[in-house]
Design a protein around this motif. Structure first.
Motif, mmCIF file in Angstrom:
data_model
loop_
_atom_site.group_PDB
_atom_site.id
_atom_site.type_symbol
_atom_site.label_atom_id
_atom_site.label_comp_id
_atom_site.label_asym_id
_atom_site.label_seq_id
_atom_site.Cartn_x
_atom_site.Cartn_y
_atom_site.Cartn_z
ATOM 1 N N THR A 185 19.173 78.731 66.102
ATOM 2 C CA THR A 185 19.557 79.543 64.962
ATOM 3 C C THR A 185 19.299 78.761 63.690
ATOM 4 O OG1 THR A 185 21.340 80.790 63.901
ATOM 5 C CG2 THR A 185 21.966 78.771 65.060
ATOM 6 N N VAL A 212 18.824 83.047 68.250
ATOM 7 C CA VAL A 212 20.020 83.618 68.859
ATOM 8 C C VAL A 212 21.209 83.517 67.902
ATOM 9 C CG1 VAL A 212 19.362 83.137 71.247
ATOM 10 C CG2 VAL A 212 20.625 81.421 69.958
ATOM 11 N N SER A 213 22.199 84.361 68.141
ATOM 12 C CA SER A 213 23.452 84.308 67.398
ATOM 13 C C SER A 213 24.418 83.385 68.122
ATOM 14 C CB SER A 213 24.065 85.703 67.275
ATOM 15 O OG SER A 213 25.404 85.620 66.831
ATOM 16 N N THR A 253 27.419 82.926 67.342
ATOM 17 C CA THR A 253 28.700 83.617 67.429
ATOM 18 C C THR A 253 28.848 84.278 68.797
ATOM 19 O OG1 THR A 253 28.717 84.036 65.052
ATOM 20 C CG2 THR A 253 30.163 85.393 66.406
ATOM 21 N N THR A 254 27.790 84.959 69.217
ATOM 22 C CA THR A 254 27.796 85.616 70.521
ATOM 23 C C THR A 254 27.785 84.601 71.652
ATOM 24 O OG1 THR A 254 26.599 87.492 69.588
ATOM 25 C CG2 THR A 254 26.589 87.269 71.976
ATOM 26 N N ASN A 287 25.833 83.062 57.227
ATOM 27 C CA ASN A 287 25.418 83.987 58.278
ATOM 28 C C ASN A 287 23.891 83.900 58.415
ATOM 29 O OD1 ASN A 287 24.727 86.139 59.925
ATOM 30 N ND2 ASN A 287 26.227 87.531 59.048
ATOM 31 N N GLU A 325 21.899 85.526 60.515
ATOM 32 C CA GLU A 325 21.281 86.594 61.295
ATOM 33 C C GLU A 325 20.053 87.191 60.614
ATOM 34 O OE1 GLU A 325 23.875 89.510 62.914
ATOM 35 O OE2 GLU A 325 25.205 88.040 63.835
ATOM 36 N N ASP A 349 17.280 84.802 61.294
ATOM 37 C CA ASP A 349 16.917 84.842 62.713
ATOM 38 C C ASP A 349 16.053 86.073 63.020
ATOM 39 O OD1 ASP A 349 18.445 82.570 63.052
ATOM 40 O OD2 ASP A 349 20.116 83.580 64.050
ATOM 41 N N ARG A 350 16.460 87.220 62.466
ATOM 42 C CA ARG A 350 15.709 88.451 62.740
ATOM 43 C C ARG A 350 14.352 88.443 62.038
ATOM 44 N NH1 ARG A 350 18.007 92.261 60.380
ATOM 45 N NH2 ARG A 350 20.080 91.516 59.768
ATOM 46 N N TYR A 357 16.720 90.834 69.219
ATOM 47 C CA TYR A 357 17.669 89.778 68.865
ATOM 48 C C TYR A 357 18.869 89.807 69.810
ATOM 49 C CZ TYR A 357 20.485 86.869 65.639
ATOM 50 O OH TYR A 357 21.251 85.877 65.058
ATOM 51 N N GLN A 373 20.341 87.044 72.939
ATOM 52 C CA GLN A 373 21.685 86.534 73.218
ATOM 53 C C GLN A 373 21.990 86.649 74.719
ATOM 54 O OE1 GLN A 373 22.010 85.796 70.164
ATOM 55 N NE2 GLN A 373 21.188 87.573 69.137
ATOM 56 N N SER A 433 22.643 75.342 69.998
ATOM 57 C CA SER A 433 21.363 75.298 69.293
ATOM 58 C C SER A 433 21.086 73.885 68.789
ATOM 59 C CB SER A 433 21.401 76.255 68.097
ATOM 60 O OG SER A 433 20.299 76.069 67.237
#
Length: 206
Positions: free
Chosen positions: A10, A39-40, A42-43, A89, A91, A94-95, A158, A162, A173
């Motif tokens: 990430t 990847v997230s 958080t997840t 954040n 994300e 990442d995306r 995405y 996860q 990561s």
């Protein structure tokens, strides 16, 4: 065996930044392709028992800062220990990386630029304006890429990353996965290099 290394990471991870160029150079030297898999955390943390930085014991937080300084010196790269926009954040970044990769674009260069924006220039990588500037510097169509990063196929990819990360055994990561074997952390690059050189059967949990 396929000559591919799955790269789970990430853009909010200083460790992914610290190992990014060294890992890519290693893969290139060993003639392995890299599959970029943002990847997230958080997840991943929620499923694997990891804790976000703010919830870790102060002793662990303090040691992290020592290690960052050691590795910054060892890799000889610039890195701000406490950047202005961290936690952040990641994300969107990442995306975007996924969108760039899907189009066959310079995803390695994009991720490095994002790492430096956060960990060197102390920019907010969650802001569209920061992402737009990075994409334009790389010669990419910022409007199209930002739009694609929010579309259903990229969002679903995405999310799939996860699930596949957790199924594979990834819990942090960066993680480099070679033929199903997970190498967690940029400090495992020497072990990954040895595995690539030996072409051995992957180790697995007993």
């Amino acid at each position: 065996m396929q000559r591919i290394i799955d790269y789970y990471y990430t853009h909010a991870s200083p460790w992914a930044y610290i190992g990014h160029e060294a890992f890519l150079a290693l893969a290139d030297r060993r003639e392995y392709a890299v599959r970029f898999r943002p990847v997230s955390l958080t997840t991943v943390f929620a499923e694997t028992g990891g804790l976000p930085l703010a919830k870790r014991h102060p002793v662990r937080q303090a040691y992290r800062l020592v290690e960052l300084q050691r590795w910054r010196a060892y890799r000889n790269i610039p890195l701000t220990l406490k950047p202005a926009h961290f936690p952040v954040n990641p994300e969107l970044a990442d995306r975007i990386a996924l969108a760039v990769a899907v189009e066959g674009g310079p995803v390695a260069a994009y991720s490095l630029a994002v790492f430096k924006a956060l960990w060197v220039d102390e920019l907010d990588i969650a802001r569209d304006s920061v992402q737009r500037a990075i994409l334009e510097r790389l010669g990419l169509n910022a409007d199209a890429t930002l739009g694609q990063a929010s579309e259903k196929p990229i969002v679903e990819r995405y999310m799939s990353n996860q699930a596949e990360a957790i199924e594979t055994g990834v819990f942090g990561s960066p993680s480099y996965v070679l033929n199903g074997e997970v190498f967690w952390g940029q400090d495992r690059l020497d072990l990954l290099d040895a595995a690539l050189a030996e072409g051995r059967v992957p180790f697995s949990a007993p």
